[in-house]
Scaffold this motif. Structure first.
Motif, PDB file in Angstrom:
ATOM      1  N   ILE A 177     128.768 124.439  67.965  1.00 43.25           N
ATOM      2  CA  ILE A 177     128.510 124.931  66.617  1.00 43.25           C
ATOM      3  C   ILE A 177     127.123 124.495  66.158  1.00 43.25           C
ATOM      4  O   ILE A 177     126.758 123.326  66.314  1.00 43.25           O
ATOM      5  N   TYR A 212     129.544 118.927  59.127  1.00 47.06           N
ATOM      6  CA  TYR A 212     130.555 119.169  60.148  1.00 47.06           C
ATOM      7  C   TYR A 212     131.969 119.013  59.609  1.00 47.06           C
ATOM      8  O   TYR A 212     132.861 119.749  59.990  1.00 47.06           O
ATOM      9  N   GLU A 216     133.349 122.188  58.542  1.00 45.76           N
ATOM     10  CA  GLU A 216     133.580 123.160  59.611  1.00 45.76           C
ATOM     11  C   GLU A 216     134.739 122.752  60.517  1.00 45.76           C
ATOM     12  O   GLU A 216     135.395 123.605  61.100  1.00 45.76           O
ATOM     13  N   LYS A 217     134.980 121.470  60.643  1.00 48.05           N
ATOM     14  CA  LYS A 217     135.911 120.938  61.644  1.00 48.05           C
ATOM     15  C   LYS A 217     137.300 121.572  61.577  1.00 48.05           C
ATOM     16  O   LYS A 217     137.851 121.965  62.600  1.00 48.05           O
ATOM     17  N   TYR A 262     128.852 119.790  67.853  1.00 50.09           N
ATOM     18  CA  TYR A 262     128.251 120.291  66.624  1.00 50.09           C
ATOM     19  C   TYR A 262     126.813 119.803  66.555  1.00 50.09           C
ATOM     20  O   TYR A 262     126.541 118.635  66.841  1.00 50.09           O
ATOM     21  N   GLU A 270     123.543 119.954  63.838  1.00 51.13           N
ATOM     22  CA  GLU A 270     123.061 120.329  62.514  1.00 51.13           C
ATOM     23  C   GLU A 270     121.633 120.853  62.623  1.00 51.13           C
ATOM     24  O   GLU A 270     120.821 120.333  63.398  1.00 51.13           O
TER      25      GLU A 270
END
Length: 137
Positions: free
Chosen positions: A98, A104, A107-108, A119, A121
């Motif tokens: 991601i 995160y 989104e998790k 993930y 960023e």
């Protein structure tokens, strides 16, 4: 570090897409990098190039997809849902990394049912990609 045969990057922001391409290229972790500026284009590519045929049954999806979550029209979550609905597509060995500007933790919960590798960023750098992929490759 083990290289993958195919890696796909999906990001609607052209600058972010370019930065991610540069970061991945710098790491030399993929033989082939496929860049898509929308989830729609990525799904079309997968449909046209990753479906096994009678002539070639050994076609598989990219082994790693770097996926932006926040995109217009079809976002990352919708892309993942559609990817897993596509009949005949061999994606069981495809990991998802991601890429997002969101935290995160937000989104998790939404991606827990997908084969998430990690993930990163934004902005994406080779250091961040390498750290996220350490356990995968």
């Amino acid at each position: 570090m083990k290289r993958v045969k195919q890696l796909m990057i999906i990001d609607d922001d052209k600058l972010s897409l370019h930065l991610t391409e540069m970061a991945v290229s710098k790491l030399s972790i993929a033989e082939k990098i496929i860049s898509c500026c929308s989830a729609f284009k990525a799904l079309r590519y997968l449909t046209e190039n990753c479906m096994p045929t009678l002539e070639n049954e050994q076609i598989f999806c990219p082994e790693l997809i770097l996926l932006d979550i926040n995109m217009p029209v079809i976002d990352g979550y919708e892309f993942l849902a559609e990817l897993h609905r596509m009949e005949g597509l061999r994606h069981e060995n495809t990991g998802i990394l991601i890429i997002s500007s969101s935290a995160y933790k937000d989104e998790k919960e939404k991606v827990k049912y997908f084969p998430l590798v990690g993930y990163v960023e934004k902005p994406v750098t080779s250091t961040k990609v390498l750290a996220a992929l350490q356990s995968r490759l």
